[in-house]
Scaffold this motif. Structure first.
Motif, short mmCIF file in Angstrom:
data_model
loop_
_atom_site.label_atom_id
_atom_site.label_comp_id
_atom_site.label_asym_id
_atom_site.label_seq_id
_atom_site.Cartn_x
_atom_site.Cartn_y
_atom_site.Cartn_z
N ALA A 1 0.83 -1.21 0.00
CA ALA A 1 0.00 0.00 0.00
C ALA A 1 0.87 1.26 0.00
CB ALA A 1 -0.92 -0.01 1.21
N LEU A 2 1.96 1.23 0.74
CA LEU A 2 2.85 2.39 0.82
C LEU A 2 3.39 2.76 -0.56
CD1 LEU A 2 4.60 4.40 2.50
CD2 LEU A 2 6.30 2.56 2.68
N PHE A 3 3.86 1.78 -1.31
CA PHE A 3 4.44 2.06 -2.63
C PHE A 3 3.36 2.34 -3.67
CE2 PHE A 3 8.06 0.44 -0.46
CZ PHE A 3 9.17 0.99 -1.09
N ALA A 4 2.17 1.81 -3.44
CA ALA A 4 1.06 2.08 -4.36
C ALA A 4 0.70 3.57 -4.35
CB ALA A 4 -0.15 1.23 -4.00
N ARG A 5 0.92 4.23 -3.22
CA ARG A 5 0.68 5.68 -3.14
C ARG A 5 1.49 6.44 -4.17
NH1 ARG A 5 -0.91 7.97 2.18
NH2 ARG A 5 0.48 9.69 1.63
N GLU A 6 2.64 5.90 -4.55
CA GLU A 6 3.52 6.53 -5.54
C GLU A 6 3.42 5.85 -6.90
OE1 GLU A 6 5.42 9.26 -5.05
OE2 GLU A 6 4.56 9.41 -3.02
N ASN A 7 2.40 4.99 -7.05
CA ASN A 7 2.25 4.22 -8.29
C ASN A 7 3.54 3.49 -8.66
OD1 ASN A 7 -0.48 4.97 -8.84
ND2 ASN A 7 0.29 7.00 -9.46
N CYS A 8 4.13 2.89 -7.65
CA CYS A 8 5.44 2.27 -7.82
C CYS A 8 5.38 0.81 -7.35
CB CYS A 8 6.49 3.05 -7.02
SG CYS A 8 8.15 2.37 -7.13
N PRO A 9 5.92 -0.12 -8.12
CA PRO A 9 5.99 -1.51 -7.65
C PRO A 9 7.05 -1.65 -6.57
CG PRO A 9 7.15 -1.31 -9.73
CD PRO A 9 6.53 0.04 -9.47
N VAL A 10 6.92 -2.67 -5.75
CA VAL A 10 7.92 -2.95 -4.73
C VAL A 10 8.11 -4.46 -4.67
CG1 VAL A 10 6.17 -2.93 -2.89
CG2 VAL A 10 8.60 -2.64 -2.32
N TYR A 11 9.35 -4.86 -4.50
CA TYR A 11 9.69 -6.28 -4.59
C TYR A 11 10.43 -6.74 -3.33
CZ TYR A 11 8.81 -5.26 -9.50
OH TYR A 11 8.24 -4.85 -10.68
N LEU A 12 10.04 -7.88 -2.83
CA LEU A 12 10.82 -8.57 -1.80
C LEU A 12 11.96 -9.27 -2.53
CD1 LEU A 12 10.68 -9.06 1.28
CD2 LEU A 12 9.39 -11.15 0.78
N VAL A 13 13.19 -9.17 -2.00
CA VAL A 13 14.35 -9.70 -2.72
C VAL A 13 15.27 -10.47 -1.77
CG1 VAL A 13 14.35 -7.89 -4.49
CG2 VAL A 13 15.64 -7.55 -2.37
N GLY A 14 16.25 -11.14 -2.37
CA GLY A 14 17.34 -11.74 -1.60
C GLY A 14 16.96 -13.00 -0.85
N GLY A 15 17.55 -13.12 0.36
CA GLY A 15 17.42 -14.33 1.14
C GLY A 15 16.01 -14.67 1.56
N TYR A 16 15.18 -13.65 1.77
CA TYR A 16 13.81 -13.92 2.20
C TYR A 16 13.07 -14.70 1.12
CZ TYR A 16 9.48 -13.22 4.82
OH TYR A 16 8.34 -13.42 5.56
N VAL A 17 13.19 -14.26 -0.12
CA VAL A 17 12.49 -14.95 -1.22
C VAL A 17 13.06 -16.35 -1.39
CG1 VAL A 17 11.90 -14.88 -3.67
CG2 VAL A 17 12.06 -12.75 -2.38
N ARG A 18 14.38 -16.45 -1.37
CA ARG A 18 15.04 -17.76 -1.51
C ARG A 18 14.52 -18.74 -0.44
NH1 ARG A 18 20.19 -16.63 0.53
NH2 ARG A 18 19.33 -17.38 2.51
N ASN A 19 14.51 -18.29 0.80
CA ASN A 19 14.08 -19.17 1.89
C ASN A 19 12.59 -19.51 1.82
OD1 ASN A 19 16.69 -18.99 2.72
ND2 ASN A 19 16.24 -18.23 4.77
N LEU A 20 11.82 -18.54 1.36
CA LEU A 20 10.38 -18.77 1.20
C LEU A 20 10.15 -19.93 0.22
CD1 LEU A 20 7.59 -17.55 2.05
CD2 LEU A 20 7.70 -16.19 -0.05
N ALA B 1 13.19 -3.91 -2.69
CA ALA B 1 13.81 -3.06 -3.71
C ALA B 1 12.71 -2.51 -4.60
CB ALA B 1 14.82 -3.85 -4.53
N SER B 2 12.98 -1.34 -5.17
CA SER B 2 12.01 -0.70 -6.06
C SER B 2 12.71 0.40 -6.85
CB SER B 2 10.85 -0.10 -5.25
OG SER B 2 11.22 1.18 -4.72
N PRO B 3 12.02 0.98 -7.84
CA PRO B 3 12.60 2.13 -8.55
C PRO B 3 12.53 3.43 -7.74
CG PRO B 3 10.90 1.00 -9.86
CD PRO B 3 10.78 0.53 -8.46
N LEU B 4 11.82 3.44 -6.61
CA LEU B 4 11.60 4.68 -5.86
C LEU B 4 12.91 5.19 -5.27
CD1 LEU B 4 8.99 6.28 -5.25
CD2 LEU B 4 8.98 5.20 -3.00
#
Length: 466
Positions: free
Chosen positions: A21-40, A52-55
């Protein structure tokens, strides 16, 4: 392609929704990255929440504060890193970026470009399994390197870039990270990546000792990261990888040549494999693992000097005392390790009297002597010929447990008499007080039942008269 469970714990689900929701306020995607995704994807406990994001950093800080997130600040302006805290959870955000490194393998990039594409951001990462992106708004998993998901399934480490050599040569800390992830996750290493690591092993010298110490700790204790069914002990695998990549002899040059020596009637394996076995057979205790690593490091040098292994324990302790500070290991850990290395041959033939062993236990303390017992067992079992029980280890353990049950005093302060008591009772003073207390400590070490005030005052007279 296997389907993956992308569900979060209730607590993290709430945080993820807030971030989306926070990044949606800026019309910006946001991505979970790194070890968290790997472990998930691997079904392992979650790693740090990194996003990570373009913001741009300042945009995120302003938006977060407008949304009521007060704990948000810029951590590293050069790398575009912002730290947020939501519901007590620290979340690190990095703006998509590109990097370049100076030759030599230094950990810090010499140029950083903030504001890149997701694909460019993925190319700066180390391994493909750490370059997966989970879109928190669409709940869509992205694999920009087109190798990360395959490597997750195959439990394999590959470079996030097409050129493993380029990735490894950029930052020599990745040499140790490669070993760590291979051991923590019990992953294999792709041949091209392994060869690149061997090629650039010497660049480990460009990494600060503080970073080396932090990685070595994680490597030596890699079996504590996750509960897995492993192909071999993780700590053994770590020694094998560091040696075969050429990293170990870069960090500890005294190991050079230890693959060619050591096989004899007492050892089925050479010094290298025996060391790897011994490290792998020790419980996960950093002091103990370092002691196992260094316990035979003196053998190559003494063998070359006199054709025998005699004295390798003393020399090994000297080498450890010299090398461990250069690896960034703290003083206390170094002291404990050096004592274990120096003592690891103690009473090898099992002929030491109980009184001598009690004195050794007292001088080392229960905790480190317990480590010596475990090191003795790992050392013997790691030879390839011995099996449990290890006779001298059992002897040590029996005597130590007996001392603990008896309440044997380990220090002067454990005596039930003080220096003041002696001065008042006998009128002695100065150095003689300390000498008498030391004699009483030795007496009570051998005969703990004597540690009563009246007994000690009576016994003290014997030492004063003498």
């Amino acid at each position: 392609m296997k389907s993956f469970d992308l569900s979060f714990s209730p607590r993290h689900e709430k945080i993820v929704r807030q971030l989306a929701a926070l990044f949606a306020r800026e019309n910006c995607p946001v991505y979970l990255v790194g070890g968290y995704v790997r472990n998930l994807l691997l079904g392992l406990p979650p790693a740090d929440l990194d996003i990570a994001s373009p913001l741009l950093p300042q945009q995120l800080i302003e938006t977060a504060r407008q949304s009521g997130i007060e704990s948000v600040h810029l951590v590293n302006p050069t790398l575009g890193t912002v730290l947020l805290e939501i519901d007590g959870e620290k979340i690190e955000h990095t703006t998509f970026r590109k990097e370049s490194y100076a030759p030599g393998g230094g950990h810090t990039p010499n140029q950083v470009w903030i504001g890149a594409t997701l694909e460019e951001d993925a190319q700066r990462r180390d391994f493909s399994v750490n370059a997966l992106y989970l879109d928190l708004q669409k709940r869509q998993l992205l694999d920009p390197t087109k190798r990360g998901l395959e490597d997750i399934q195959r439990r394999r480490l590959r470079s996030a870039r097409s050129s493993a050599e380029e990735m490894i040569s950029d930052d020599a800390l990745r040499l140790l990270r490669l070993v760590r992830f291979a051991c923590q996750l019990d992953f294999s290493i792709e041949k091209e990546l392994f060869c690149a690591a061997r090629c650039y092993a010497s660049q480990i010298q460009a990494i600060s000792k503080e970073r080396i110490a932090a990685e070595l700790k994680k490597i030596l204790l890699s079996d504590t990261a996750y509960t897995l069914k492993r192909t071999q002990p993780a700590a053994r695998k770590a020694v094998v990888l560091m040696e075969t990549m050429g990293i170990l002899t870069q960090l500890i040059p005294e190991f050079d040549g230890y693959r060619t020596l050591g096989q004899c009637k007492y050892h089925k394996y050479n010094i290298f494999l025996h060391t790897a076995n011994t490290v792998g057979l020790t419980p996960p205790d950093l002091v103990l693992r370092y002691a196992a690593l260094f316990h035979d490091v003196g053998k190559v040098i003494v063998w070359r000097e006199n054709g025998r292994m005699l004295g390798h324990d003393k020399l090994g302790a000297e080498i450890a005392a010299r090398r461990m500070p250069l690896l960034g290991v703290d003083k206390r850990t170094t002291e404990l390790v050096c004592r274990l290395v120096r003592e690891h041959m103690y009473d090898l033939n099992g002929k030491a009297r109980e009184s001598r062993i009690r004195m050794k236990i007292q001088s080392m303390g229960y905790e480190n002597f317990s480590r010596l017992i475990l090191l003795r067992e790992a050392d013997f079992l790691g030879s390839g010929y011995e099996q449990k029980p290890v006779e001298t280890a059992e002897k040590f353990r029996t005597i130590m447990e007996k001392m603990q049950q008896e309440g044997a005093p380990m220090q002067i302060r454990d005596l039930n008499v003080t220096g003041n008591d002696l001065m008042q009772y006998y009128g002695i003073q100065g150095r003689q007080v300390g000498e008498v207390l030391q004699a009483l400590l030795h007496e009570c070490l051998l005969h703990p039942a004597q540690n009563k005030k009246q007994n000690l005052l009576r016994l003290a007279g014997r030492y004063i008269r003498s």
